[in-house]
Write an enzyme that holds these catalytic residues in place. Structure first.
Site, PDB file in Angstrom:
ATOM      1  N   ARG C 105       0.844  -1.194   0.000  1.00 37.49           N
ATOM      2  CA  ARG C 105       0.000   0.000   0.000  1.00 37.49           C
ATOM      3  C   ARG C 105       0.881   1.248   0.000  1.00 37.49           C
ATOM      4  O   ARG C 105       2.080   1.158   0.151  1.00 37.49           O
ATOM      5  CB  ARG C 105      -0.928   0.003   1.208  1.00 37.49           C
ATOM      6  CG  ARG C 105      -0.218  -0.030   2.544  1.00 37.49           C
ATOM      7  CD  ARG C 105      -1.211   0.071   3.709  1.00 37.49           C
ATOM      8  NE  ARG C 105      -0.535  -0.097   4.988  1.00 37.49           N
ATOM      9  CZ  ARG C 105      -1.113   0.020   6.176  1.00 37.49           C
ATOM     10  NH1 ARG C 105      -2.404   0.296   6.250  1.00 37.49           N
ATOM     11  NH2 ARG C 105      -0.431  -0.141   7.291  1.00 37.49           N
ATOM     12  N   ASN C 143      -5.266   7.345   4.203  1.00 38.13           N
ATOM     13  CA  ASN C 143      -4.988   6.590   5.428  1.00 38.13           C
ATOM     14  C   ASN C 143      -3.522   6.699   5.774  1.00 38.13           C
ATOM     15  O   ASN C 143      -2.654   6.320   4.979  1.00 38.13           O
ATOM     16  CB  ASN C 143      -5.339   5.111   5.220  1.00 38.13           C
ATOM     17  CG  ASN C 143      -5.167   4.290   6.491  1.00 38.13           C
ATOM     18  OD1 ASN C 143      -5.986   4.366   7.407  1.00 38.13           O
ATOM     19  ND2 ASN C 143      -4.078   3.536   6.573  1.00 38.13           N
ATOM     20  N   GLU C 144      -3.224   7.239   6.927  1.00 38.42           N
ATOM     21  CA  GLU C 144      -1.865   7.256   7.471  1.00 38.42           C
ATOM     22  C   GLU C 144      -0.827   7.805   6.494  1.00 38.42           C
ATOM     23  O   GLU C 144       0.116   7.102   6.105  1.00 38.42           O
ATOM     24  CB  GLU C 144      -1.452   5.852   7.944  1.00 38.42           C
ATOM     25  CG  GLU C 144      -2.262   5.368   9.135  1.00 38.42           C
ATOM     26  CD  GLU C 144      -1.890   3.944   9.585  1.00 38.42           C
ATOM     27  OE1 GLU C 144      -1.151   3.265   8.866  1.00 38.42           O
ATOM     28  OE2 GLU C 144      -2.365   3.533  10.645  1.00 38.42           O
ATOM     29  N   GLU C 315      -7.566   4.615  15.354  1.00 37.77           N
ATOM     30  CA  GLU C 315      -7.251   3.190  15.486  1.00 37.77           C
ATOM     31  C   GLU C 315      -6.576   2.989  16.839  1.00 37.77           C
ATOM     32  O   GLU C 315      -5.525   3.571  17.096  1.00 37.77           O
ATOM     33  CB  GLU C 315      -6.314   2.714  14.361  1.00 37.77           C
ATOM     34  CG  GLU C 315      -6.892   2.909  12.967  1.00 37.77           C
ATOM     35  CD  GLU C 315      -5.981   2.368  11.854  1.00 37.77           C
ATOM     36  OE1 GLU C 315      -4.979   1.705  12.172  1.00 37.77           O
ATOM     37  OE2 GLU C 315      -6.270   2.645  10.679  1.00 37.77           O
ATOM     38  N   TRP C 323       3.436  -6.155  13.448  1.00 37.79           N
ATOM     39  CA  TRP C 323       4.491  -5.476  12.698  1.00 37.79           C
ATOM     40  C   TRP C 323       5.693  -5.045  13.518  1.00 37.79           C
ATOM     41  O   TRP C 323       6.669  -4.546  12.944  1.00 37.79           O
ATOM     42  CB  TRP C 323       3.914  -4.277  11.958  1.00 37.79           C
ATOM     43  CG  TRP C 323       3.012  -3.406  12.762  1.00 37.79           C
ATOM     44  CD1 TRP C 323       1.637  -3.486  12.817  1.00 37.79           C
ATOM     45  CD2 TRP C 323       3.369  -2.339  13.649  1.00 37.79           C
ATOM     46  NE1 TRP C 323       1.132  -2.540  13.673  1.00 37.79           N
ATOM     47  CE2 TRP C 323       2.170  -1.821  14.189  1.00 37.79           C
ATOM     48  CE3 TRP C 323       4.577  -1.767  14.030  1.00 37.79           C
ATOM     49  CZ2 TRP C 323       2.156  -0.755  15.101  1.00 37.79           C
ATOM     50  CZ3 TRP C 323       4.569  -0.713  14.932  1.00 37.79           C
ATOM     51  CH2 TRP C 323       3.359  -0.219  15.456  1.00 37.79           C
ATOM     52  N   GLU C 363      -2.053  -8.525   7.451  1.00 36.03           N
ATOM     53  CA  GLU C 363      -2.250  -8.262   8.882  1.00 36.03           C
ATOM     54  C   GLU C 363      -3.007  -9.383   9.579  1.00 36.03           C
ATOM     55  O   GLU C 363      -3.674  -9.163  10.588  1.00 36.03           O
ATOM     56  CB  GLU C 363      -2.930  -6.904   9.063  1.00 36.03           C
ATOM     57  CG  GLU C 363      -2.019  -5.761   8.639  1.00 36.03           C
ATOM     58  CD  GLU C 363      -2.609  -4.383   8.877  1.00 36.03           C
ATOM     59  OE1 GLU C 363      -3.814  -4.279   9.176  1.00 36.03           O
ATOM     60  OE2 GLU C 363      -1.862  -3.393   8.741  1.00 36.03           O
ATOM     61  N   MET C 365      -2.028 -11.557  11.533  1.00 33.81           N
ATOM     62  CA  MET C 365      -1.602 -11.767  12.916  1.00 33.81           C
ATOM     63  C   MET C 365      -1.889 -10.537  13.785  1.00 33.81           C
ATOM     64  O   MET C 365      -1.409 -10.450  14.917  1.00 33.81           O
ATOM     65  CB  MET C 365      -0.115 -12.114  12.965  1.00 33.81           C
ATOM     66  CG  MET C 365       0.257 -13.402  12.255  1.00 33.81           C
ATOM     67  SD  MET C 365      -0.485 -14.892  13.014  1.00 33.81           S
ATOM     68  CE  MET C 365       0.598 -15.111  14.422  1.00 33.81           C
ATOM     69  N   HIS C 366      -2.626  -9.575  13.247  1.00 32.69           N
ATOM     70  CA  HIS C 366      -2.994  -8.372  13.989  1.00 32.69           C
ATOM     71  C   HIS C 366      -4.368  -8.621  14.603  1.00 32.69           C
ATOM     72  O   HIS C 366      -5.325  -8.900  13.900  1.00 32.69           O
ATOM     73  CB  HIS C 366      -3.031  -7.188  13.009  1.00 32.69           C
ATOM     74  CG  HIS C 366      -3.184  -5.859  13.664  1.00 32.69           C
ATOM     75  ND1 HIS C 366      -4.223  -5.536  14.498  1.00 32.69           N
ATOM     76  CD2 HIS C 366      -2.403  -4.751  13.601  1.00 32.69           C
ATOM     77  CE1 HIS C 366      -4.084  -4.290  14.905  1.00 32.69           C
ATOM     78  NE2 HIS C 366      -2.991  -3.799  14.382  1.00 32.69           N
TER      79      HIS C 366
END
Lengths: 625, 625, 625
Positions: C105, C143-144, C315, C323, C363, C365-366
């Site tokens: 991204r 986003n970010e 968030e 991460w 993501e 594992m998030h």
């Protein structure tokens, strides 16, 4: 079959009048095998189509006539410069996007079909000439696949090949998008040619994208090898071999091995200790002139599996090498010890690299059995001693071990892609289990992940197998011994997703891994009533099964149902000993607590006591049962 | 000749109405020399062919008329952007293949002939204008060759030049293949244009391939410099100078020096300590505001040799610099100490960089003699003090030292290419010998590797000279003093191969280096009856000569035949002291054991006691003998 | 306004039959807001111009009808592959010159105008469809920004844009040359198209060159954001938001914030501790499952300023992330604590990332509020507890703090470009002051550098502001409280030059920074009569003003004139406490010495005692004054 000794020889390095004397000296020392040819393309074919066989014919004849058995190497690891000029796009490309240039070796991309065809052409020419030569008793294909980080190539050819491979596997972009979860960051594609390689992205690519590229690339290594195998099979009935390396994980060695007759590997105990071990400095200091006492054994056991029982050491370190950060000389006796240890684990041949140290080019500081001045290096005498011992050894049959551990290349890729904690390394985890078993005196078999039957073994370990397959599920179901699963086993689908019911998906247990955490080195999880801790990786588990060991906080650490155990984290050395003893004792397996560098390997008729501290090997006949 | 002071001045940085006052203040302070012009190309020639001399004429006149002697710099280190637009391929290319872009300095590739011609054109124009100007008393060519890692360039021009250079040297590809051992990994070429540059290969290229590229590149630096020298020689009779750097090893400074009249270097004791020293943190802490007590002296002695006796400090650090990891202020008295130390070693001129700190651009945080606000910085007063001392010093003649050490750029390249142990560094090895001698109170000469005659010196050290040459063999044969050879000396042929009879090839000794090992820092080799150990590098030697020092294991560590000694490893500090004392005492040389940061330098008529701990210099007249 | 809870939801990840139940569960838990859409471009527009709104319409309806307020995200952070195929040159380019490829991204370059137009087109389409939708209550743009090091892009588009931007600013190359001091190394240009990007140069480029590139790039982020803002303003009256990150400094957040209605940020306390904190290992160990007790608060205060009082946590970390180098689980109670702490600092909404953990892609594992198997993760229950507390909290009004600190993005760029000492980091310096104040119990406002009025505050800190501006000079002049300036404040002009009269240029003080030094960690400057030292950075100052604290060597360390103080270095923790106490006591501000992880935040009507050691929050009503 009695084990034999060999050496690697480069007739092209020496004037022809030295060959005869070299051959005779090999025989005098007790050497039976000699490998030649694997880097000699520029001498066999100095220009495209211009073949010069005379020197090689003569070398074969000279070596063969004294009684040496020749391993003929195909030279595809070193395509000459004219090949690169002809196919400039055959060069491999690094993950950083830089083309790897001519000037050393292994510069080809496995995805480049024209080069693959050229390699087959050369193998064919050699097969035609030497396939039925009485002196040529085996063949080596290429040399050290994967060495110097050359498996993965991010070339345009790799990209095209990858796209085709994906198209064949998924059939439609939609199927791929679904399987990969490409919706996640709008990564969906509408045709296969929109799929790039998983390098140079802004942040990490989709893990399945990376895993599929590993799978694709591994398949190219298999295909590259198989293409030469097929060419040679029609021209010779001699066994075909490849020489693998230590701790190279980026292609599936089992699959390459399936197409060959014998596995072999290149064992450099001192170089590997300095260059590829993550043991601490104190350990490296202790073993700097001896090597890690388990590293060689692990690879012996691994390649025995890759070779389905038939395996060699193709290159054995004989003295200082040139490529590690520090290159000390082996302690006296170690070359002998390494050789006998390989034989203890079932090596048919141990072949020293190399006959005589070449005074020129890249490896001029790499020792051989002979020095640059043609005198004996210390290893030559140790080889002679081994030869005498082998003469007295009546047999070297191997037996199935009671204990086995599953080692899986895909899992190594998966956990390399998704470490989750920066010190989670699949090789290290498996190796910790292996070393733990060895410290308890066990002989171990290493099994591939698709093993269908564990036989009458007593204990099988399956740590961190990233995804189940039908074969192993069958093996587990039919197994009467003890199983240890986890941590992290069964935590993904083959598409690199978390199973929707949560891991570990063992249908006959009631275990749910609810949450996973990775721990900084200073944070560990203590165990109730057991010494040792879990480290690096810890799973929060709910279970209805028996909790055998709890954490100090009361969470399940080791869970049991029937004879299947599940382990919730990565045990440190003490916890590892406690868990393994518990399992071994449960199967009434004999435990020998070994201290320091002493190790035990049992073959069918012998016990080999191998002592990395005293540099001694003791071979004991076993009592007949 | 009395030593003098100088400074570096950039008239182009300041409005013209400041020049007169600046010039007068220089004289007031005691400054005699002023260097100008070396970065001013864009002001002299703002567009191609459009020359603007007026400002420079006026600067020369203003500075000269107050009595300053001008060093005129040719501005070839900073080609302007129009030049780069004209020759986009003149840019240097890094080892990683990235083109180095315009925007700082030294962006040119030494192999680019058109740029070389442009540099000559500019030097010619300047020579025509100022070659006979009475105020211009010396010339500096370019600025700091090799700074910022800019010697080696992997550009297409470098590749073509390298191929030509090889063709002239070897005459046939076959000869090159043989000399290089290209058969090793099928690296043989059939024409010179098949030879690539030794970067971006899969693993290490052939070491001779790398060494020849160093030689080629060094020759380009020599040629680039010589082209300007030739242009200026016809236009001026003033001495020609280049300003070298500290610990830059990647071209042969002796060869550049051969074409010039005076060597000079840019001495930044604090910056070099933080940025280029591998001393430990405790040492760096102790000397962070003073500099390493030997680093300056080493380079003074080195460049005295490069300049065949005539040398300057062209840039002397006057306060904090901007480019080291930490940039502290010099302790009070250190600018004075550094200046006097240079003079002790024979500097004709010590020139401070720079007159006034510029408030803009890259070096705005680099101090000068004047601050940004035009007030005196502390160094200005120390310079004045030096000036007074110099006024009282009647002479500064140098004498030949009893002790000398050979320093060889090719050896630095060779051991950089083939370290064998990761901490084997040629500079550090030579420097350890140098520091060891200094701690025993010696004054030292540094000699080039092709020295034909060691004169009436008493002790000459030849550590790690990678290959013998005829000149030094003659010098060794005719030498009446003590020689220390090794470790690693004579261990290669000029073609970077191991001598077939094994090193060290000293024909009048009976020594064979049978095996070499490199040691991790935790592994050292103890000495029998001597304190200290050998570290990093150890040679297994057989000899028929006298073994003066044995290892604790009984192997030869120091061997002697006549007055020639051979040393089998790298001595730690204590072993170094013991070995050097033994040698010095053998020649009845006077030894002064110096503690901490105290050093002694003897010139013909004076002893300079230089104390880096107290920041004091004591100058003692020597008694007439 | 009462604070509310939210969550981030990805309807495109789940089958439509799950949406209704998800929406209802959100309401049950107490969630009011749900963010959707920000990565869904490939689902909204799977091929260019082919729009698929149905699924999104349905998602909006399903979520909205249960009473959730929707934040609609524009998906410009994830342009699909067809966009990249259409504009291959839209990809960002790294400082190393490598193009950043599609596959994750944020792969777009902010300078690419066509892509900017495409992003506006998409924002417009979304605004047209949902701008007046009753369920859509706010918008998030992109986003970010800046995540994954994506602000600075060295693309050809960036180069052209930069040249234009410079041309508009400087009008003539001569003006630019003068302002930049390009004469320094002949870097002068004669047209704007000769100006390159400040990467890949031989050594460091001109610092103003780098700073201008930061300014230019930051302006592109502002312009990219503003383009979407303008499109949406005409189509909706809902507030516009962006979600910033922790410790991202490479664009001016204040300027982006000026165009938006609400600031928000993404708060990952455990991930940031491991990944972006330079605290020592012992500290990281102590807080590995809790987060740094000041890091969240700092960003809360910063983004309250960026949002001019209106801000959210968009968030909030709910469990382990995927991460960071290590990804432990939060200690019990921490999700609740983090949420309440945000509310203490004035957050209007705290929104958890994410509703349900996706089992696929990057993501996987998030964690989320729900697990992969749809069951509640621990955070869900903590969110419910927060919801109950919020129900009881009658109000959450903020008040101006007595203490403020200036935080300036340009200064962060300037000192990144010119550290002078390798551990000089602007964020760390400001953060040290912030943490020092917090340990004394202060609530703090963070102010932008162009603040015109400090109001009736008591103490304002201005450390290391690289250049003065008129607004802050006015604020300083009119301020009645105590000011702390320095170190390094006012040390440059806007053109990145040293002021000709020397820093710090405070016209009503008599202070001259004569010399600056940076110190290795082992070297510090002691203080007379005060515990603690100055470290890293020390200024040699002459002054006619009162010296409040001297160094042990007698140099000025803290200087005072009226109520303005100037500090000559970077205080260590103890010196910081002493200096800050002195200042706070001078203003009779109440000091609470807080130990360990306990912190205090005062809002208008409450004191929030937030304890990172016990994981508890205590909310006390304040007595009415």
């Amino acid at each position: 079959m009695k084990p034999e000794l060999g050496t690697c020889y480069y007739p092209e390095h020496w004037s022809q009048d030295m060959w005869q004397r070299d051959a005779e000296r090999m025989i005098e020392v007790g050497i039976s095998w000699v490998r030649i040819g694997e880097f000699a393309w520029s001498r066999i074919e100095p220009q495209e189509g211009k073949l010069e066989w005379e020197w090689l014919d003569k070398a074969v004849q000279t070596l063969g006539e004294v009684g040496l058995k020749i391993v003929m190497g195909t030279p595809s690891a070193t395509p000459p410069i004219w090949m690169v000029k002809k196919y400039p796009d055959m060069l491999a490309v690094g993950k950083d996007g830089h083309v790897k240039q001519f000037g050393s070796r292994r510069h080809y991309c496995f995805s480049h079909f024209e080069y693959r065809r050229e390699a087959v052409r050369m193998a064919t020419l050699m097969g035609e000439r030497y396939g039925h030569n009485t002196h040529v008793a085996a063949w080596q294909i290429d040399n050290e696949y994967g060495c110097h980080n050359t498996t993965l190539s991010y070339s345009p050819h790799a990209q095209m090949g990858f796209q085709d491979w994906l198209a064949q596997k998924y059939q439609s972009p939609q199927a791929l998008n679904r399987a990969w979860g490409n919706v996640f960051w709008s990564m969906e594609v509408s045709s296969f040619d929109e799929i790039g390689l998983p390098n140079l992205t802004v942040c990490e690519p989709n893990p399945i994208h990376e895993l599929e590229f590993f799978r694709y690339t591994s398949d190219q290594v298999v295909a590259f090898n198989l293409a030469q195998v097929k060419a040679l099979r029609t021209l010779t009935d001699r066994p075909l071999i490849h020489n693998y390396m230590g701790r190279i994980l980026d292609f599936d060695h089992y699959k390459v091995g399936d197409d060959l007759d014998i596995a072999s590997w290149d064992s450099y105990p001192l170089g590997f200790l300095e260059d590829r071990s993550e043991k601490d400095e104190a350990f490296k200091h202790t073993y700097s002139t001896k090597g890690d006492p388990d590293f060689q054994a692990f690879h012996h056991d691994l390649y025995r599996s890759v070779g389905k029982g038939r395996w060699w050491v193709m290159e054995q370190q004989p003295g200082p090498v040139n490529w590690a950060p520090y290159n000390p000389a082996p302690a006296e006796g170690m070359v002998k010890l390494w050789t006998l240890e390989a034989i203890a684990h079932g090596a048919e041949v141990v072949s020293y690299f190399r006959w005589r140290q070449a005074h020129f080019a890249q490896e001029q500081m790499h020792s051989g059995l002979l020095r640059v001045d043609d005198k004996a290096a210390p290893a030559l005498h140790e080889a002679e001693e081994v030869h005498k011992i082998l003469t007295d050894l009546d047999t070297n049959e191997q037996q199935q071990s009671d204990v086995a551990i599953i080692f899986d290349y895909e899992s190594a890729w998966a956990w390399h892609i998704q470490r989750q904690g920066k010190d989670f390394d699949y090789f290290n985890l498996i190796y910790d289990f292996y070393c733990g078993l060895r410290k308890l005196g066990q002989s171990i078999d290493i099994l591939p992940p698709n093993t269908e039957n564990f036989g009458d073994r007593k204990l099988v370990l399956i740590p961190a197998l990233f995804a189940w397959n039908n074969e192993i599920k069958t093996a587990m179901k039919n197994f009467n011994g003890t199983l240890l699963i986890g941590p992290r086993s069964g935590s993904k689908t083959k598409d690199f997703a978390i199973p929707s019911k949560l891991p570990p998906e063992i249908d006959y247990m009631d275990i749910t891994v609810e949450r996973v955490e990775t721990l900084r080195p200073s944070s560990t999880v203590g165990l109730k009533n057991y010494n040792g801790t879990l480290m690096r990786w810890f799973e929060h588990i709910t279970t209805l099964n028996e909790v055998v060991i709890e954490t100090t906080a009361g969470a399940p650490a080791l869970i049991k149902k029937g004879k299947t155990y599940y382990l919730a984290g990565w045990p440190d050395e003490m916890a590892m000993q406690n868990v393994l003893k518990l399992l071994l004792e449960g199967e009434n397996l004999s435990i020998q607590k070994l201290k320091g560098g002493l190790r035990l390997r049992e073959s069918k008729h012998h016990k080999f006591w191998i002592d990395y501290d005293t540099c001694q090997v003791k071979i004991e006949p076993k009592e007949k049962p």
